[in-house]
Design a protein around this motif. Structure first.
Motif, PDB file in Angstrom:
ATOM      1  N   TYR A 226      43.165  56.691  48.120  1.00  0.00           N
ATOM      2  CA  TYR A 226      44.253  57.571  47.714  1.00  0.00           C
ATOM      3  C   TYR A 226      44.569  58.615  48.705  1.00  0.00           C
ATOM      4  O   TYR A 226      45.479  58.949  48.961  1.00  0.00           O
ATOM      5  CB  TYR A 226      43.848  58.403  46.325  1.00  0.00           C
ATOM      6  N   LEU A 227      43.427  59.041  49.178  1.00  0.00           N
ATOM      7  CA  LEU A 227      43.606  60.410  50.257  1.00  0.00           C
ATOM      8  C   LEU A 227      44.181  59.741  51.710  1.00  0.00           C
ATOM      9  O   LEU A 227      44.798  60.717  52.404  1.00  0.00           O
ATOM     10  CB  LEU A 227      42.245  61.037  50.455  1.00  0.00           C
ATOM     11  N   GLU A 228      43.893  58.581  51.840  1.00  0.00           N
ATOM     12  CA  GLU A 228      44.453  58.161  53.181  1.00  0.00           C
ATOM     13  C   GLU A 228      46.053  58.016  52.850  1.00  0.00           C
ATOM     14  O   GLU A 228      46.872  58.021  53.895  1.00  0.00           O
ATOM     15  CB  GLU A 228      43.895  56.956  53.417  1.00  0.00           C
ATOM     16  N   ARG A 229      46.410  57.465  51.566  1.00  0.00           N
ATOM     17  CA  ARG A 229      47.864  57.182  51.349  1.00  0.00           C
ATOM     18  C   ARG A 229      48.735  58.482  51.065  1.00  0.00           C
ATOM     19  O   ARG A 229      49.824  58.547  51.207  1.00  0.00           O
ATOM     20  CB  ARG A 229      48.086  56.110  50.668  1.00  0.00           C
TER      21      ARG A 229
ATOM     22  N   GLU B 284      48.282  67.880  40.155  1.00  0.00           N
ATOM     23  CA  GLU B 284      49.548  67.979  39.044  1.00  0.00           C
ATOM     24  C   GLU B 284      49.889  66.689  38.643  1.00  0.00           C
ATOM     25  O   GLU B 284      49.974  65.754  39.121  1.00  0.00           O
ATOM     26  CB  GLU B 284      50.705  68.542  39.952  1.00  0.00           C
ATOM     27  N   GLY B 285      49.833  66.706  37.221  1.00  0.00           N
ATOM     28  CA  GLY B 285      49.906  65.314  36.648  1.00  0.00           C
ATOM     29  C   GLY B 285      48.452  64.373  36.499  1.00  0.00           C
ATOM     30  O   GLY B 285      48.653  63.541  35.824  1.00  0.00           O
ATOM     31  N   LEU B 286      47.482  64.975  37.239  1.00  0.00           N
ATOM     32  CA  LEU B 286      46.439  64.248  37.231  1.00  0.00           C
ATOM     33  C   LEU B 286      45.200  65.064  36.559  1.00  0.00           C
ATOM     34  O   LEU B 286      44.152  64.717  36.741  1.00  0.00           O
ATOM     35  CB  LEU B 286      45.816  63.928  38.517  1.00  0.00           C
ATOM     36  N   GLU B 287      45.527  66.244  35.871  1.00  0.00           N
ATOM     37  CA  GLU B 287      44.731  66.976  35.304  1.00  0.00           C
ATOM     38  C   GLU B 287      43.891  66.492  34.231  1.00  0.00           C
ATOM     39  O   GLU B 287      44.121  65.544  33.371  1.00  0.00           O
ATOM     40  CB  GLU B 287      45.330  68.325  34.572  1.00  0.00           C
ATOM     41  N   LEU B 288      42.471  66.811  34.222  1.00  0.00           N
ATOM     42  CA  LEU B 288      41.647  66.314  33.191  1.00  0.00           C
ATOM     43  C   LEU B 288      40.836  67.534  32.515  1.00  0.00           C
ATOM     44  O   LEU B 288      40.873  68.497  33.075  1.00  0.00           O
ATOM     45  CB  LEU B 288      40.398  65.548  33.849  1.00  0.00           C
TER      46      LEU B 288
ATOM     47  N   CYS C 216      41.097  57.892  39.993  1.00  0.00           N
ATOM     48  CA  CYS C 216      39.624  57.699  40.613  1.00  0.00           C
ATOM     49  C   CYS C 216      39.348  59.186  41.333  1.00  0.00           C
ATOM     50  O   CYS C 216      38.639  59.759  41.188  1.00  0.00           O
ATOM     51  CB  CYS C 216      39.559  56.692  41.573  1.00  0.00           C
ATOM     52  N   TRP C 217      40.478  59.428  42.241  1.00  0.00           N
ATOM     53  CA  TRP C 217      40.260  60.792  42.896  1.00  0.00           C
ATOM     54  C   TRP C 217      40.209  62.028  42.024  1.00  0.00           C
ATOM     55  O   TRP C 217      39.210  62.789  42.212  1.00  0.00           O
ATOM     56  CB  TRP C 217      41.508  61.199  43.892  1.00  0.00           C
ATOM     57  N   SER C 218      41.126  62.188  41.035  1.00  0.00           N
ATOM     58  CA  SER C 218      40.959  63.192  40.209  1.00  0.00           C
ATOM     59  C   SER C 218      39.667  63.291  39.205  1.00  0.00           C
ATOM     60  O   SER C 218      39.231  64.363  38.942  1.00  0.00           O
ATOM     61  CB  SER C 218      42.138  63.101  39.250  1.00  0.00           C
ATOM     62  N   LEU C 219      39.229  62.095  38.923  1.00  0.00           N
ATOM     63  CA  LEU C 219      38.008  62.056  38.040  1.00  0.00           C
ATOM     64  C   LEU C 219      36.868  62.768  38.660  1.00  0.00           C
ATOM     65  O   LEU C 219      35.980  63.229  38.468  1.00  0.00           O
ATOM     66  CB  LEU C 219      37.747  60.659  37.586  1.00  0.00           C
TER      67      LEU C 219
ATOM     68  N   GLU D 260      49.208  65.296  51.117  1.00  0.00           N
ATOM     69  CA  GLU D 260      48.850  66.689  50.516  1.00  0.00           C
ATOM     70  C   GLU D 260      48.448  66.410  48.989  1.00  0.00           C
ATOM     71  O   GLU D 260      49.607  66.652  48.087  1.00  0.00           O
ATOM     72  CB  GLU D 260      50.002  67.686  50.775  1.00  0.00           C
ATOM     73  N   PRO D 261      47.211  65.845  48.745  1.00  0.00           N
ATOM     74  CA  PRO D 261      47.079  65.482  47.288  1.00  0.00           C
ATOM     75  C   PRO D 261      47.196  66.800  46.274  1.00  0.00           C
ATOM     76  O   PRO D 261      46.393  67.733  46.683  1.00  0.00           O
ATOM     77  CB  PRO D 261      45.845  64.884  47.165  1.00  0.00           C
ATOM     78  N   THR D 262      47.574  66.568  45.124  1.00  0.00           N
ATOM     79  CA  THR D 262      47.553  67.827  44.330  1.00  0.00           C
ATOM     80  C   THR D 262      46.898  67.276  42.761  1.00  0.00           C
ATOM     81  O   THR D 262      47.206  66.033  42.698  1.00  0.00           O
ATOM     82  CB  THR D 262      48.703  68.611  43.890  1.00  0.00           C
TER      83      THR D 262
END
Ligand code: ATP
Ligand code: FE2
Length: 335
Positions: free
Chosen positions: A186-189, A196-200, A232-235, A192-194
């Motif tokens: 995910y970080l490769e593609r 947002e929308g992936l909050e847990l 997976c990244w957010s988790l 600028e990861p955020t």
């Protein structure tokens, strides 16, 4: 001790023999792990696996250091905590070897063994241990002659949470390493990861942790169309940050400056990075043993047995396993 100490680890899905020499120097373990094709581990199936593998693993462990049975001077085994049927196989093998070879038997605490192999490998002195494995998630520190649990998971271990989330998404056991790969993908593609929308949800409960809500919410994100690698990244970000936060509070409360990672989830590079950052920000240091000594291994059991043997041995009538053995039940009789 003149000879070698054998360590037997069977708390869960891994059967492992490890060795330390007469000076307590560790040698790599000889192990086999049951990998269920579907579903989680079934304790009885894992125990059957352990029975089937015991003899050949023992032979291979001796061969790995060119030893014969006459070189063995003590048998150490995991007495708990863990899955009853699995622990019983290890204890039975340990009793048989100790009786047949006429050498002392010593039952040790699995969680304490994780700490001691970490201290030995990393050369740290008085760390706060962040023990993150499949079945356990604990923050531990040495106070008044015992390792005290300062915080722990209130529901499932962090590794079990990762494995269950993985399984719900078709990834076989162990899921943790695959989740790590997907998060990196995910970080490769995404440059600028955020979040947002992936909050847990927040997994910290005072000094404790809870992961099942996180797992359910992550699964809901996938069901609602978020890509698996993003979730997976957010988790990882949420679950690891929660553990690091409790570890940091433990440092603040105890006044200690070293963090030691242990358990299978400590293999994860993101967990290691977060721990490094936190420790450095506080002017301290984070340590992590080689991966083969993070996961369950017989060598750590041999090492703790070797440390304790001068002060105590386990007689046959005291050798029953204890599924619920607590970290703070073991007095520290070594340095
Ligand atoms: P314990 O008996 O101490 O609870 P365990 O039987 O769960 O331990 P370990 O070998 O300590 O066994 O840890 C296995 C766990 O570690 C599994 O949940 C696995 O998914 C997780 N794990 C292994 N490698 C990684 C990784 N790179 N990232 C995240 N999790 C990982
Ligand atoms: Fe473990």
């Amino acid at each position: 001790m003149n000879g070698w100490t054998v360590g037997i680890e069977t708390t869960a899905h891994t059967f492992s023999f490890g060795l330390v020499d007469s000076k307590g120097i560790p040698y790599p373990s000889t192990s086999d792990t049951i990998k269920p094709e579907k579903g989680g581990i079934h304790p009885r199936e894992a125990a059957d696996h352990h029975k089937d593998f015991a003899a050949q693993l023992f032979r291979r462990a001796l061969e790995s250091q060119n030893l014969s049975i006459d070189d063995i001077s003590a048998i150490s085994y995991s007495q708990g905590p863990g899955l009853g049927p699995c622990l019983r196989v290890g204890a039975a093998v340990a009793r048989s070897l100790s009786t047949a070879l006429d050498v002392p038997l010593i039952g040790v605490n699995h969680c304490v063994a994780h700490i001691e192999i970490g201290r030995q490998q990393c050369g740290c002195n008085d760390p706060v241990l962040l023990y993150v494995s499949g079945g356990n998630t604990q923050v531990i520190a040495r106070l008044n002659g015992r390792y005290r649990v300062l915080g722990e998971t209130l529901d499932i271990g962090i590794g079990n949470m990762l494995d269950k989330f993985a399984r719900s998404n078709g990834i076989p056991f162990p899921g943790g390493p695959v989740i790590e790969k997907l998060a990196l993908q995910y970080l490769e593609r995404v440059t600028e990861p955020t979040l947002e929308g992936l909050e847990l949800p927040y997994a910290v409960r005072g000094m404790d942790l809870a992961f099942s809500g996180l797992m359910t919410a992550a699964q809901r994100l996938v069901e609602n169309g978020q890509s698996l690698d993003a979730v997976c990244w957010s988790l990882q970000e949420h679950a690891f940050a929660a553990c690091i936060e409790v570890a940091e509070r433990a440092l603040a409360h105890t006044g200690k400056s070293e963090v030691l990672l242990g358990g299978g989830v400590a293999c994860n590079e993101r967990m290691r990075t977060m721990s490094n950052l936190m420790a450095e920000e506080r002017g301290g240091r984070s340590y992590v043993p080689p991966k083969m000594y993070c996961i369950d291994n017989g060598t750590m059991i041999a090492r703790l047995g070797w440390l304790e043997l001068e002060k105590r041995t386990t007689e046959l009538h005291q050798s029953a396993i204890d599924q619920y053995l607590r970290t703070d039940q073991t007095p520290i009789v070594w340095t």
